[in-house]
Design a protein around this motif. Structure first.
Motif, PDB file in Angstrom:
ATOM      1  N   ARG A 271       0.833  -1.202   0.000  1.00 28.89           N
ATOM      2  CA  ARG A 271       0.000   0.000   0.000  1.00 28.89           C
ATOM      3  C   ARG A 271       0.870   1.256   0.000  1.00 28.89           C
ATOM      4  O   ARG A 271       1.657   1.495   0.901  1.00 28.89           O
ATOM      5  N   PHE A 272       0.675   2.110  -1.027  1.00 31.55           N
ATOM      6  CA  PHE A 272       1.255   3.451  -1.032  1.00 31.55           C
ATOM      7  C   PHE A 272       0.175   4.519  -0.890  1.00 31.55           C
ATOM      8  O   PHE A 272       0.491   5.691  -0.728  1.00 31.55           O
ATOM      9  N   GLY A 273      -1.086   4.126  -0.999  1.00 30.11           N
ATOM     10  CA  GLY A 273      -2.162   5.102  -0.898  1.00 30.11           C
ATOM     11  C   GLY A 273      -2.337   5.861  -2.194  1.00 30.11           C
ATOM     12  O   GLY A 273      -2.035   5.374  -3.280  1.00 30.11           O
ATOM     13  N   ILE A 274      -2.826   7.093  -2.081  1.00 26.44           N
ATOM     14  CA  ILE A 274      -3.043   7.944  -3.252  1.00 26.44           C
ATOM     15  C   ILE A 274      -1.754   8.696  -3.562  1.00 26.44           C
ATOM     16  O   ILE A 274      -1.178   9.330  -2.678  1.00 26.44           O
ATOM     17  N   ILE A 275      -1.318   8.626  -4.810  1.00 26.15           N
ATOM     18  CA  ILE A 275      -0.153   9.384  -5.259  1.00 26.15           C
ATOM     19  C   ILE A 275      -0.670  10.418  -6.246  1.00 26.15           C
ATOM     20  O   ILE A 275      -1.147  10.077  -7.331  1.00 26.15           O
ATOM     21  N   CYS A 276      -0.591  11.679  -5.868  1.00 24.63           N
ATOM     22  CA  CYS A 276      -1.243  12.767  -6.583  1.00 24.63           C
ATOM     23  C   CYS A 276      -0.197  13.596  -7.322  1.00 24.63           C
ATOM     24  O   CYS A 276       0.735  14.114  -6.709  1.00 24.63           O
ATOM     25  N   MET A 277      -0.373  13.760  -8.636  1.00 20.99           N
ATOM     26  CA  MET A 277       0.685  14.292  -9.493  1.00 20.99           C
ATOM     27  C   MET A 277       0.206  15.441 -10.381  1.00 20.99           C
ATOM     28  O   MET A 277      -0.964  15.545 -10.710  1.00 20.99           O
ATOM     29  N   ASP A 278       1.151  16.264 -10.785  1.00 27.16           N
ATOM     30  CA  ASP A 278       0.975  17.168 -11.912  1.00 27.16           C
ATOM     31  C   ASP A 278       1.543  16.488 -13.153  1.00 27.16           C
ATOM     32  O   ASP A 278       2.599  15.846 -13.086  1.00 27.16           O
ATOM     33  N   PHE A 279       0.835  16.618 -14.269  1.00 25.38           N
ATOM     34  CA  PHE A 279       1.283  16.101 -15.564  1.00 25.38           C
ATOM     35  C   PHE A 279       1.758  14.639 -15.506  1.00 25.38           C
ATOM     36  O   PHE A 279       2.864  14.313 -15.929  1.00 25.38           O
ATOM     37  N   PRO A 280       0.938  13.731 -14.964  1.00 21.85           N
ATOM     38  CA  PRO A 280       1.352  12.321 -14.956  1.00 21.85           C
ATOM     39  C   PRO A 280       1.308  11.746 -16.362  1.00 21.85           C
ATOM     40  O   PRO A 280       0.660  12.286 -17.258  1.00 21.85           O
ATOM     41  N   ALA A 281       2.000  10.635 -16.553  1.00 22.17           N
ATOM     42  CA  ALA A 281       1.999   9.917 -17.830  1.00 22.17           C
ATOM     43  C   ALA A 281       1.334   8.564 -17.643  1.00 22.17           C
ATOM     44  O   ALA A 281       1.278   8.029 -16.527  1.00 22.17           O
ATOM     45  N   ALA A 282       0.857   7.988 -18.737  1.00 17.52           N
ATOM     46  CA  ALA A 282       0.180   6.696 -18.669  1.00 17.52           C
ATOM     47  C   ALA A 282       1.060   5.600 -18.054  1.00 17.52           C
ATOM     48  O   ALA A 282       0.571   4.807 -17.248  1.00 17.52           O
ATOM     49  N   PRO A 283       2.367   5.512 -18.395  1.00 16.49           N
ATOM     50  CA  PRO A 283       3.179   4.445 -17.799  1.00 16.49           C
ATOM     51  C   PRO A 283       3.323   4.558 -16.278  1.00 16.49           C
ATOM     52  O   PRO A 283       3.281   3.540 -15.578  1.00 16.49           O
ATOM     53  N   ILE A 284       3.475   5.779 -15.736  1.00 15.00           N
ATOM     54  CA  ILE A 284       3.599   5.885 -14.279  1.00 15.00           C
ATOM     55  C   ILE A 284       2.258   5.607 -13.602  1.00 15.00           C
ATOM     56  O   ILE A 284       2.204   5.015 -12.520  1.00 15.00           O
ATOM     57  N   ILE A 285       1.151   5.976 -14.265  1.00 17.71           N
ATOM     58  CA  ILE A 285      -0.168   5.621 -13.749  1.00 17.71           C
ATOM     59  C   ILE A 285      -0.321   4.104 -13.718  1.00 17.71           C
ATOM     60  O   ILE A 285      -0.804   3.527 -12.734  1.00 17.71           O
ATOM     61  N   GLN A 286       0.088   3.438 -14.792  1.00 20.44           N
ATOM     62  CA  GLN A 286       0.013   1.980 -14.842  1.00 20.44           C
ATOM     63  C   GLN A 286       0.856   1.340 -13.746  1.00 20.44           C
ATOM     64  O   GLN A 286       0.439   0.362 -13.108  1.00 20.44           O
ATOM     65  N   MET A 287       2.023   1.898 -13.502  1.00 18.72           N
ATOM     66  CA  MET A 287       2.891   1.353 -12.462  1.00 18.72           C
ATOM     67  C   MET A 287       2.230   1.451 -11.087  1.00 18.72           C
ATOM     68  O   MET A 287       2.280   0.510 -10.281  1.00 18.72           O
ATOM     69  N   ILE A 288       1.591   2.579 -10.815  1.00 21.06           N
ATOM     70  CA  ILE A 288       0.884   2.747  -9.544  1.00 21.06           C
ATOM     71  C   ILE A 288      -0.256   1.740  -9.418  1.00 21.06           C
ATOM     72  O   ILE A 288      -0.437   1.088  -8.381  1.00 21.06           O
ATOM     73  N   ILE A 289      -1.001   1.576 -10.488  1.00 16.25           N
ATOM     74  CA  ILE A 289      -2.108   0.606 -10.505  1.00 16.25           C
ATOM     75  C   ILE A 289      -1.597  -0.809 -10.262  1.00 16.25           C
ATOM     76  O   ILE A 289      -2.232  -1.602  -9.545  1.00 16.25           O
ATOM     77  N   ASP A 290      -0.441  -1.134 -10.807  1.00 16.30           N
ATOM     78  CA  ASP A 290       0.079  -2.499 -10.736  1.00 16.30           C
ATOM     79  C   ASP A 290       0.457  -2.930  -9.323  1.00 16.30           C
ATOM     80  O   ASP A 290       0.680  -4.135  -9.097  1.00 16.30           O
ATOM     81  N   PHE A 291       0.541  -2.010  -8.391  1.00 14.98           N
ATOM     82  CA  PHE A 291       0.831  -2.422  -7.006  1.00 14.98           C
ATOM     83  C   PHE A 291      -0.321  -3.185  -6.380  1.00 14.98           C
ATOM     84  O   PHE A 291      -0.176  -3.776  -5.319  1.00 14.98           O
ATOM     85  N   GLN A 292      -1.498  -3.171  -7.023  1.00 14.20           N
ATOM     86  CA  GLN A 292      -2.612  -3.999  -6.563  1.00 14.20           C
ATOM     87  C   GLN A 292      -2.417  -5.477  -6.848  1.00 14.20           C
ATOM     88  O   GLN A 292      -3.083  -6.330  -6.279  1.00 14.20           O
ATOM     89  N   LEU A 293      -1.528  -5.804  -7.781  1.00 11.90           N
ATOM     90  CA  LEU A 293      -1.353  -7.185  -8.213  1.00 11.90           C
ATOM     91  C   LEU A 293      -0.697  -8.027  -7.137  1.00 11.90           C
ATOM     92  O   LEU A 293       0.142  -7.553  -6.371  1.00 11.90           O
TER      93      LEU A 293
END
Length: 295
Positions: A271-293
């Motif tokens: 668990r990292f919780g919510i990671i809130c960004m300016d100008f995020p990219a799809a790959p870093i969003i995918q990486m954050i999502i993948d911590f659920q796996l």
């Protein structure tokens, strides 16, 4: 003609005219995400508390206009949600019975009803998902927006769309719901923003202080996996100051965030919780999502 040109420059944003757009794995200020991930929450077990979910978010979600010191995003609300963003940071100005979207002094050519309509449309299309929304009064200090927020919900969404409790829901309870993280006074609409464990070290006076900003992000992310599992952790990677605008800070902090997450990918399901960004990219969003796996 000159006035028309000036208005077009404001609408487009100064930076839209004076820099080339960038699309990196960690940072994206192009109009569209590289790829989409609209229904990733479908794989999260219903019994998992939302406080144990790692998810991407955007800071000043609707801040598209006003030049380098106001702009924080370039993707539309619909694109952000379909790219996988599940935490929205929405700032409203109460003026003449309306709730306009602002970033400081900069009007963002939208109102709160349009944000609600965008969330409704998304959740109708993807009922497996939930959306968390920090809602804060900006550039007005009436401390009296509760009534008009309720009116907008009835006009542009519906009352049952909301999660009506201060309690952190499970994923099953949250599906199809908008969870307002209430950052203003008044009776409960949902959860209270200050109930979260928040790291928002946003003041970055100059680019020389970017490392201080990163250390704040790093320390909070390090604390999140073993922190109180009953509280939602929220870490802002965004920052700005007089000599360091949001885009410049994101260009320097986002790659450090990307490298940090990459170095932790061997330990999935943390668990990292919510990671809130300016100008995020799809790959870093995918990486954050993948911590659920699972590992």
């Amino acid at each position: 003609m000159q006035n028309l040109v000036l208005k077009l420059m404001f609408l487009m944003g100064v930076t839209g005219l004076c820099h080339g757009a960038i699309q990196r794995p960690d940072y994206d200020d192009t109009p569209n995400p590289q790829f989409l991930n609209p229904s990733w929450m479908v794989n999260i077990p219903d019994e998992r508390p939302l406080s144990e979910v790692t998810m991407p978010g955007t800071h000043n979600t609707m801040a598209f206009y006003g030049g380098v010191y106001s702009e924080c995003q370039t993707w539309s609300l619909a694109s952000q949600l379909r790219a996988g963003v599940r935490f929205l940071d929405v700032r409203v100005r109460h003026i003449n019975g309306n709730l306009t979207i602002h970033h400081g002094v900069s009007y963002q050519w939208a109102h709160f009803g349009q944000v609600l309509e965008g969330v409704v449309d998304f959740l109708k299309s993807f009922p497996s998902e939930t959306v968390l929304m920090r809602l804060k009064e900006e550039y007005s200090e009436t401390n009296n927006i509760y009534g008009i927020v309720v009116d907008f919900i009835h006009r542009f969404a519906h009352w049952d769309l909301l999660w009506h409790s201060r309690r952190v829901p499970t994923m099953g309870e949250a599906r199809g719901k908008l969870i307002i993280l209430q950052n203003f006074v008044g009776p409960d609409l949902g959860m209270r923003y200050d109930s979260l464990d928040i790291a928002d070290y946003w003041k970055v006076p100059t680019l020389a202080q970017v490392e201080d900003k990163w250390q704040s992000v790093y320390k909070h992310l390090e604390a999140a996996p073993t922190g109180n599992m009953d509280r939602i952790f929220l870490t802002y990677s965004s920052g700005a100051g007089v000599l360091a605008h949001p885009r410049a800070v994101a260009l320097r902090v986002n790659p450090q965030l990307y490298d940090y997450l990459l170095s932790n990918m061997a330990i999935r399901n943390q668990r990292f919780g919510i990671i809130c960004m300016d100008f995020p990219a799809a790959p870093i969003i995918q990486m954050i999502i993948d911590f659920q796996l699972e590992k």
